[in-house]
Design an enzyme around this catalytic site. Sequence first.
Site, PDB file in Angstrom:
ATOM      1  CG  HIS A  68      -1.951   1.062   1.226  1.00  0.00           C
ATOM      2  ND1 HIS A  68      -3.189   0.885   1.821  1.00  0.00           N
ATOM      3  CD2 HIS A  68      -1.974   2.320   0.721  1.00  0.00           C
ATOM      4  CE1 HIS A  68      -3.905   1.994   1.671  1.00  0.00           C
ATOM      5  NE2 HIS A  68      -3.178   2.876   1.009  1.00  0.00           N
ATOM      6  CG  HIS A  70      -0.917   6.783  -1.959  1.00  0.00           C
ATOM      7  ND1 HIS A  70      -2.119   6.680  -2.619  1.00  0.00           N
ATOM      8  CD2 HIS A  70      -1.138   6.306  -0.704  1.00  0.00           C
ATOM      9  CE1 HIS A  70      -3.032   6.166  -1.800  1.00  0.00           C
ATOM     10  NE2 HIS A  70      -2.462   5.934  -0.634  1.00  0.00           N
ATOM     11  CG  LEU A  71       4.857   4.695  -6.113  1.00  0.00           C
ATOM     12  CD1 LEU A  71       5.417   3.662  -7.086  1.00  0.00           C
ATOM     13  CD2 LEU A  71       5.946   5.137  -5.132  1.00  0.00           C
ATOM     14  NE  ARG A  72       0.590  11.404  -3.328  1.00  0.00           N
ATOM     15  CZ  ARG A  72      -0.436  11.025  -2.594  1.00  0.00           C
ATOM     16  NH1 ARG A  72      -1.460  10.377  -3.133  1.00  0.00           N
ATOM     17  NH2 ARG A  72      -0.484  11.302  -1.323  1.00  0.00           N
ATOM     18  CG  ASP A 160      -6.132   3.833  -0.420  1.00  0.00           C
ATOM     19  OD1 ASP A 160      -6.754   3.560   0.615  1.00  0.00           O
ATOM     20  OD2 ASP A 160      -5.131   4.572  -0.424  1.00  0.00           O
ATOM     21  CG  HIS A 187     -10.066   4.445   2.049  1.00  0.00           C
ATOM     22  ND1 HIS A 187      -8.952   5.251   2.170  1.00  0.00           N
ATOM     23  CD2 HIS A 187     -11.085   5.173   2.571  1.00  0.00           C
ATOM     24  CE1 HIS A 187      -9.284   6.391   2.748  1.00  0.00           C
ATOM     25  NE2 HIS A 187     -10.581   6.375   2.993  1.00  0.00           N
ATOM     26  CG  HIS A 240      -5.718   2.593   5.654  1.00  0.00           C
ATOM     27  ND1 HIS A 240      -7.091   2.521   5.648  1.00  0.00           N
ATOM     28  CD2 HIS A 240      -5.387   3.290   4.537  1.00  0.00           C
ATOM     29  CE1 HIS A 240      -7.563   3.150   4.586  1.00  0.00           C
ATOM     30  NE2 HIS A 240      -6.548   3.614   3.886  1.00  0.00           N
ATOM     31  CG  ASP A 326      -1.943   5.036   3.449  1.00  0.00           C
ATOM     32  OD1 ASP A 326      -1.841   5.318   2.236  1.00  0.00           O
ATOM     33  OD2 ASP A 326      -2.898   5.420   4.150  1.00  0.00           O
ATOM     34  CG  HIS A 330       0.135  15.109   0.555  1.00  0.00           C
ATOM     35  ND1 HIS A 330      -0.687  15.098  -0.547  1.00  0.00           N
ATOM     36  CD2 HIS A 330      -0.378  14.196   1.420  1.00  0.00           C
ATOM     37  CE1 HIS A 330      -1.666  14.221  -0.365  1.00  0.00           C
ATOM     38  NE2 HIS A 330      -1.500  13.652   0.820  1.00  0.00           N
TER      39      HIS A 330
HETATM   40  O1  DOR Z   1      -3.970   9.746   4.449  1.00  0.00           O
HETATM   41  C1  DOR Z   1      -4.226   9.247   3.361  1.00  0.00           C
HETATM   42  N1  DOR Z   1      -3.647   9.687   2.234  1.00  0.00           N
HETATM   43  N2  DOR Z   1      -5.115   8.257   3.317  1.00  0.00           N
HETATM   44  C2  DOR Z   1      -5.559   7.779   2.143  1.00  0.00           C
HETATM   45  O2  DOR Z   1      -6.362   6.879   2.164  1.00  0.00           O
HETATM   46  C3  DOR Z   1      -5.117   8.370   0.852  1.00  0.00           C
HETATM   47  C4  DOR Z   1      -3.798   8.975   1.011  1.00  0.00           C
HETATM   48  C5  DOR Z   1      -3.397   9.862  -0.150  1.00  0.00           C
HETATM   49  O3  DOR Z   1      -3.575   9.453  -1.309  1.00  0.00           O
HETATM   50  O4  DOR Z   1      -2.845  10.929   0.090  1.00  0.00           O
END
Ligand code: DOR
Length: 459
Positions: A68, A70-72, A160, A187, A240, A326, A330
Site C-alpha cells: 500500500h 502512493h507514488l503519485r 483507495d 479503504h 489501514h 500507506d 504531499h
Molecule cells: O492519508 C491518506 N492519504 N489516506 C488515504 O487513504 C489516501 C492517502 C493519499 O492518497 O494521500
Amino acid sequence: MKPTGYFLIKSGHLIDPAQDWDFRSDILIKDGEITVSGCNIDEDSLEQGFTTIDASGLVVSPGFIDIHAHLREPGFEYKETIASGTKAAAKGGFTTISCMPNTDPPIDNVSVVNFIHDRARSDGVVRVLPIGCVTKGRLGKELADMEELASAGVVAFSDDGDPVYDPLVMQLALSYSGDLQLPISNHCQDHNLSRGGVMAEGRVATRLGLPGIPAAAEEAMIARDIALASVTGGRLHIAHLSTAGSVALVHNALEQGIPVTSEVCPHHLCITDKWVFGNNGTYTETAGPFSYDTSTKVYPPLRSDEDVEALIQGLEKGIIPCIATDHAPHDIASKQVTYEDASFGISVFETALGSLMGLVHSGRLSLPALVERLTTGPAQVLGPKFHKFATLAANTPADIVIFDPDNSWVVDVNEFESKGKNTPLAGCTLKGQVLGTLVQGEIVFQKSEFLERVQEVGR
Ligand code: DOR
C-alpha cells in the site's frame, strides 16, 4: 565501488520467517539470485570476482514488501514520481511495492497499467506492482474492467483514498475477486459518518476544537465488507486498520472462517492522536497554547492509546498479517494550511523501520515477528506468485535488506529521497536503520557505513 552482482554476504544475522531462520550465517548472490544461503561459505571455494559484504552485527532479511503506497505518477509528479518514490522505498528497505491507483488518470485501464510498468522499468529502483481501480474513474459507480486489468498485471484492486461505498458494487467486485484470485483492498470509510472530520473523535479533538472522525466510520464499513465477503467468498483485504473495534471485527470474522486479510500502518502502531497537538506527542490535558501539526493529518486518523494497544496486539497475535506503509507524500503547500484544509497523508517509507523497531526495542514484538509482517505476511496477501520475493532461500531473487537494529539516528526530512517531507517524526530519534538494500542482486541503496563493509575480492 561498483557492485558486481556477485556478492558474498558474510556473518549476518539472517532472519527469514519463511524458513523459520534466526541465526548467524552467510549468503551468496550471483546473477540476481541467491545461490547459497544459511550455511558457512568458504571464500576459497568460490569462483573469482565476488564482492564481500561484512554483515556482522547486522540483520539480513528478505527485502520488505509494501502492499500500500502512493507514488503519485501519473498526474501528481510535484508530490512524488516513480523515480523518487522507489528511491525512498529502497532507502526504507522495501524491495517490492504496490502502488495505489489514485493517480491522474487513475489506474482504471490497461494503458495506465502499461505506463506504470514502463516507468518503473526505466526510472524505478525497486519492483513496482500496480493496483487497479475497483471502479471506473474511482467514482464508485461502475466496475472497472477487472479482468482486463488483471491480464495487464495488476496485483489487487482498490479505490483507495475513497471507499467502495455502494454495497452492491462492492459485492460484485468481491465476486470477481474470487474468480480472479486477486484481493480487493478497501479503504473502509463511511463518509456519511466521517463527513467533515479531520482527526480522531476524542478528547484531543475536543480540546483543539477540530471536527472528529468516529471509529464507527471505519468499523461500519468493515462489518459490511465482512458480511459481503462471507456471501461471495471473495478476497477481502482491509486497508489501514486503525481502531480496536476494527481488530475485534477482523478477529471475529477469522474465527468464523471468513477469509479476510488486513494491514496496519507504522504510524497507527507507533503514535497517537496526541501527536496532532504537535510537540512530538507530549500532550497533556493542561498544556497550551493550542497548536497543531498538519503532518499528523492522515486517513484513517491517528487514534487513542487504547486503539494503538489493540493494533499492536492484533499484529502480534497474527490477526493482522501485515504492515503496509500507506506512504502518502504531499507537497509543502498541501500541508502549510489550516488543519481542516491540509491534505490527508504521511510520507512513511524512510521512517517505517526505525519507528517499527521501537516495538521491538520496547519488547512489544519480536524481531522475527516484525520481519514476518513486512515480508511473508504481505507476500501471502498478494498470493503464491510473490512468495519467492519474501525469502532468503536458494534459487530465489536476491531481494535483501541489511539493517542495523541498534543504530540511533535523527529524522531529517531534508535527507529524504521522497519528495514528500510530510512526517510528524521530523526531528525524532529512531533506533534501527537500513544500511543497504539489494533488488535482484544489485545494490539499490547503500549508506556510507555500508560502503565501508563492502570489499571487492579477487581480480
Ligand atoms: O492519508 C491518506 N492519504 N489516506 C488515504 O487513504 C489516501 C492517502 C493519499 O492518497 O494521500
